[in-house]
Each structure stands twice: as C-alpha cells, then as structure tokens.
Write a protein that holds these residues in place. Structure first.
Motif, PDB file in Angstrom:
ATOM      1  N   HIS A  11       0.837  -1.201   0.000  1.00  0.00           N
ATOM      2  CA  HIS A  11       0.000   0.000   0.000  1.00  0.00           C
ATOM      3  C   HIS A  11       0.877   1.259   0.000  1.00  0.00           C
ATOM      4  N   LYS A  12       1.901   1.250   0.886  1.00  0.00           N
ATOM      5  CA  LYS A  12       2.811   2.397   0.961  1.00  0.00           C
ATOM      6  C   LYS A  12       3.626   2.524  -0.319  1.00  0.00           C
ATOM      7  N   LEU A  13       4.056   1.381  -0.834  1.00  0.00           N
ATOM      8  CA  LEU A  13       4.893   1.387  -2.039  1.00  0.00           C
ATOM      9  C   LEU A  13       4.141   2.026  -3.213  1.00  0.00           C
ATOM     10  N   ASP A  67      10.603   5.404   6.362  1.00  0.00           N
ATOM     11  CA  ASP A  67       9.674   6.340   6.991  1.00  0.00           C
ATOM     12  C   ASP A  67       9.192   5.801   8.326  1.00  0.00           C
ATOM     13  N   ASP A  68       8.755   6.693   9.175  1.00  0.00           N
ATOM     14  CA  ASP A  68       8.103   6.297  10.411  1.00  0.00           C
ATOM     15  C   ASP A  68       7.006   7.316  10.688  1.00  0.00           C
ATOM     16  N   THR A  69       5.856   6.807  11.115  1.00  0.00           N
ATOM     17  CA  THR A  69       4.687   7.674  11.307  1.00  0.00           C
ATOM     18  C   THR A  69       4.091   7.467  12.688  1.00  0.00           C
ATOM     19  N   HIS A  83       4.681   4.888  19.473  1.00  0.00           N
ATOM     20  CA  HIS A  83       4.080   3.582  19.777  1.00  0.00           C
ATOM     21  C   HIS A  83       2.745   3.371  19.050  1.00  0.00           C
ATOM     22  N   SER A  84       2.467   4.155  18.030  1.00  0.00           N
ATOM     23  CA  SER A  84       1.139   4.127  17.384  1.00  0.00           C
ATOM     24  C   SER A  84       0.715   2.743  16.913  1.00  0.00           C
ATOM     25  N   ALA A  85       1.639   1.965  16.354  1.00  0.00           N
ATOM     26  CA  ALA A  85       1.268   0.648  15.811  1.00  0.00           C
ATOM     27  C   ALA A  85       0.899  -0.312  16.930  1.00  0.00           C
ATOM     28  N   ARG A 114      -2.297  15.311  15.760  1.00  0.00           N
ATOM     29  CA  ARG A 114      -1.679  15.434  14.434  1.00  0.00           C
ATOM     30  C   ARG A 114      -1.008  14.138  14.056  1.00  0.00           C
ATOM     31  N   PHE A 115      -0.987  13.870  12.764  1.00  0.00           N
ATOM     32  CA  PHE A 115      -0.180  12.774  12.242  1.00  0.00           C
ATOM     33  C   PHE A 115       1.141  13.371  11.791  1.00  0.00           C
ATOM     34  N   ARG A 116       2.222  12.675  12.102  1.00  0.00           N
ATOM     35  CA  ARG A 116       3.537  13.149  11.666  1.00  0.00           C
ATOM     36  C   ARG A 116       4.287  11.982  11.019  1.00  0.00           C
ATOM     37  N   GLY A 147      -9.081   3.693   4.007  1.00  0.00           N
ATOM     38  CA  GLY A 147      -7.825   3.868   4.733  1.00  0.00           C
ATOM     39  C   GLY A 147      -7.518   2.753   5.715  1.00  0.00           C
ATOM     40  N   PHE A 148      -6.826   3.085   6.782  1.00  0.00           N
ATOM     41  CA  PHE A 148      -6.404   2.087   7.765  1.00  0.00           C
ATOM     42  C   PHE A 148      -6.066   2.807   9.074  1.00  0.00           C
ATOM     43  N   GLY A 149      -5.665   2.020  10.059  1.00  0.00           N
ATOM     44  CA  GLY A 149      -5.161   2.589  11.315  1.00  0.00           C
ATOM     45  C   GLY A 149      -6.180   3.500  11.999  1.00  0.00           C
ATOM     46  N   TYR A 150      -5.726   4.672  12.350  1.00  0.00           N
ATOM     47  CA  TYR A 150      -6.568   5.621  13.090  1.00  0.00           C
ATOM     48  C   TYR A 150      -7.462   6.459  12.163  1.00  0.00           C
ATOM     49  N   ASP A 151      -7.469   6.162  10.873  1.00  0.00           N
ATOM     50  CA  ASP A 151      -8.236   6.966   9.916  1.00  0.00           C
ATOM     51  C   ASP A 151      -9.704   7.187  10.306  1.00  0.00           C
ATOM     52  N   PRO A 152     -10.418   6.166  10.851  1.00  0.00           N
ATOM     53  CA  PRO A 152     -11.831   6.402  11.180  1.00  0.00           C
ATOM     54  C   PRO A 152     -12.038   7.410  12.309  1.00  0.00           C
ATOM     55  N   GLU A 170      -7.950  11.850  -2.180  1.00  0.00           N
ATOM     56  CA  GLU A 170      -8.214  13.056  -1.389  1.00  0.00           C
ATOM     57  C   GLU A 170      -7.343  13.073  -0.139  1.00  0.00           C
ATOM     58  N   LYS A 171      -7.253  11.924   0.517  1.00  0.00           N
ATOM     59  CA  LYS A 171      -6.418  11.839   1.733  1.00  0.00           C
ATOM     60  C   LYS A 171      -4.953  12.158   1.395  1.00  0.00           C
ATOM     61  N   ASN A 172      -4.451  11.581   0.309  1.00  0.00           N
ATOM     62  CA  ASN A 172      -3.028  11.768  -0.034  1.00  0.00           C
ATOM     63  C   ASN A 172      -2.639  13.220  -0.272  1.00  0.00           C
ATOM     64  N   SER A 175      -2.443  14.518   3.460  1.00  0.00           N
ATOM     65  CA  SER A 175      -1.950  13.691   4.572  1.00  0.00           C
ATOM     66  C   SER A 175      -0.491  13.956   4.911  1.00  0.00           C
ATOM     67  N   HIS A 176      -0.146  13.605   6.131  1.00  0.00           N
ATOM     68  CA  HIS A 176       1.224  13.598   6.635  1.00  0.00           C
ATOM     69  C   HIS A 176       2.166  12.909   5.657  1.00  0.00           C
ATOM     70  N   ARG A 177       1.792  11.674   5.230  1.00  0.00           N
ATOM     71  CA  ARG A 177       2.687  10.918   4.344  1.00  0.00           C
ATOM     72  C   ARG A 177       2.790  11.590   2.979  1.00  0.00           C
TER      73      ARG A 177
HETATM   74  P1  IMP Z   1       4.104   3.351  10.150  1.00  0.00           P
HETATM   75  O1  IMP Z   1       5.316   3.935  10.783  1.00  0.00           O
HETATM   76  O2  IMP Z   1       3.774   3.960   8.821  1.00  0.00           O
HETATM   77  O3  IMP Z   1       4.130   1.847  10.102  1.00  0.00           O
HETATM   78  O4  IMP Z   1       2.865   3.741  11.074  1.00  0.00           O
HETATM   79  C1  IMP Z   1       2.767   3.346  12.429  1.00  0.00           C
HETATM   80  C2  IMP Z   1       1.312   3.294  12.847  1.00  0.00           C
HETATM   81  O5  IMP Z   1       0.739   4.600  12.772  1.00  0.00           O
HETATM   82  C3  IMP Z   1       0.429   2.415  11.981  1.00  0.00           C
HETATM   83  O6  IMP Z   1       0.423   1.082  12.423  1.00  0.00           O
HETATM   84  C4  IMP Z   1      -0.931   3.061  12.159  1.00  0.00           C
HETATM   85  O7  IMP Z   1      -1.517   2.630  13.360  1.00  0.00           O
HETATM   86  C5  IMP Z   1      -0.593   4.522  12.303  1.00  0.00           C
HETATM   87  N1  IMP Z   1      -0.685   5.216  10.994  1.00  0.00           N
HETATM   88  C6  IMP Z   1       0.348   5.514  10.167  1.00  0.00           C
HETATM   89  N2  IMP Z   1      -0.094   6.164   9.072  1.00  0.00           N
HETATM   90  C7  IMP Z   1      -1.426   6.270   9.227  1.00  0.00           C
HETATM   91  C8  IMP Z   1      -2.460   6.828   8.417  1.00  0.00           C
HETATM   92  O8  IMP Z   1      -2.235   7.371   7.323  1.00  0.00           O
HETATM   93  N3  IMP Z   1      -3.713   6.754   8.905  1.00  0.00           N
HETATM   94  C9  IMP Z   1      -4.014   6.168  10.098  1.00  0.00           C
HETATM   95  N4  IMP Z   1      -3.104   5.614  10.876  1.00  0.00           N
HETATM   96  C10 IMP Z   1      -1.815   5.663  10.452  1.00  0.00           C
END
Ligand code: IMP
Length: 195
Positions: A11-13, A67-69, A83-85, A114-116, A147-152, A170-172, A175-177
């Motif tokens: 997905h990221k790729l 990358d790290d998010t 520790h988001s994941a 915020r997402f970083r 989407g995925f993760g915390y998106d909802p 639209e998200k892209n 978005s942070h990424r």
């Molecule tokens: P990663 O560093 O990209 O693997 O992100 C770490 C964690 O942050 C993921 O497992 C998600 O829980 C959350 N996360 C990262 N990017 C997003 C996003 O775009 N939307 C929602 N959650 C995200």
C-alpha cells in the motif's frame, strides 16, 4: 535513480511510487534480500526512520529511504506517538488501538491531534530528513471505511469528515505521508541537480 524504500508494505509502495514518478525505480526490502523485521528501537519517529535507513544502507550500500509515522494527541502528551502501531496490543490491531484512544480521551474536551511522518533519505552515505504533518482532531466515534489505522477517528483541520470517509486520492493530497513524500521528491531533485 534506483532507490530502496525500506518497506514491504504494498500500500505504501504504491502510494509513494505514484508521487515519485517513473524517474525513480523503487526497490523493496524483499528485493534486496532483507526479510527480517528491522528493529525499531528508537525513542522518537526521527530516530526510528534513521535507524531503518541506516540498516538498509549498511547492508546494501544502495541509496535508500525509510519512513516512520505516529499519531500525536495533545491531551495525551503526544501519545501514542512512536508507539502508534502497538498502542493497545503487541500487534497492529487497528480496532483495539482505536478503542483505546477513544477510552483515553473520554471526558476530555481537548481532542487536538496530528499525524507526523518522518522520512530519512540516505544518498551516497549522506542522510537527510524531511517531515510531513497534518493537524486535526480525534472524533468521538469512528466513521468511514477507507484507509487504515486511526483513519476512522482522525478529522483533519478544515474538514468535517474523517480520513476514513475520504478517497485515497483526497487523503493523499493533505496527509502527513503525502506531504512528507512531496518534500522527499523535492529533496531528490535538489540532490540530483548537484551531480
Ligand atoms: P508506520 O510507521 O507507517 O508503520 O505507522 C505506524 C502506525 O501509525 C500504523 O500502524 C498506524 O496505526 C498509524 N498510521 C500511520 N499512518 C497512518 C495513516 O495514514 N492513517 C491512520 N493511521 C496511520
């Protein structure tokens, strides 16, 4: 330019190669023979991005980026952050993470978040970092299925919908990424013109 993206996440790729365009040939970890999980032992997103990029560069000698998010919630002192994941459990249990986040914010009026995303790029042994940020707030209940993760739960500033209620396109754009990758492209172009 051939460049290793320190991920096996399809997905990221796809997301990153769409923005980078055909000048860059993105190579995954699997394609360079790295099959183990890279240890993410840093205390910050910046450190983890750097650790991952160095891990790849030291083993392959190839230009690369990692990358790290994280989601940083103001009322929780920046948690879940790095520790988001693994916020609620040891795995990537998005549902459990979202339930925990709602629970932690119960009764709190400050829902700012915020997402970083931090990207570490190593070209010819020189490391550079860029970051992308999107400011917003945490909703009081989940909405949307994209989407995925915390998106909802994440509503970006100036919108009244969560990321999970937006198309990927639209998200892209906000978005942070998306923002971090746009800076990465700019940086790569700057580096290339120096050669
Ligand atoms: P990663 O560093 O990209 O693997 O992100 C770490 C964690 O942050 C993921 O497992 C998600 O829980 C959350 N996360 C990262 N990017 C997003 C996003 O775009 N939307 C929602 N959650 C995200």
């Amino acid at each position: 330019m051939k460049i290793v993206f320190a991920t096996n996440n399809a997905h990221k790729l796809a997301e990153v190669s769409a923005v980078l365009g055909s000048e860059y040939e993105l190579v995954t970890l699997r394609e360079v023979g790295i099959t183990e999980d890279i240890p993410e032992t840093g205390a910050t997103l910046d450190e983890n991005a750097s650790i991952k990029a160095h891990y790849v560069y030291e083993r392959t000698g190839l230009n690369c980026f990692a990358d790290d998010t994280g989601l940083e919630v103001e009322a929780l002192g920046g948690a879940p952050g790095v520790h988001s994941a693994r916020y609620a459990t040891d795995g990537h249990d998005f549902e459990a993470n979202n339930r925990k986040l709602l629970h932690e914010l119960e009764g709190k009026s400050n829902r700012k978040a915020r997402f970083r995303t931090v990207i570490s790029l190593i070209v010819d042994g020189v490391e550079r970092q860029v970051e992308g940020i999107v400011e917003g707030k945490i909703a009081t209940s989940e909405a949307g299925a994209e989407g995925f993760g915390y998106d909802p739960l994440f509503i970006p500033d100036d919108y009244d919908r969560t990321f999970a209620e937006m198309s990927a396109e639209e998200k892209n754009t906000i978005s942070h990424r998306g923002r971090a990758v746009a800076k990465l492209v700019k940086l790569l172009h700057e580096i290339e013109t120096k050669y």
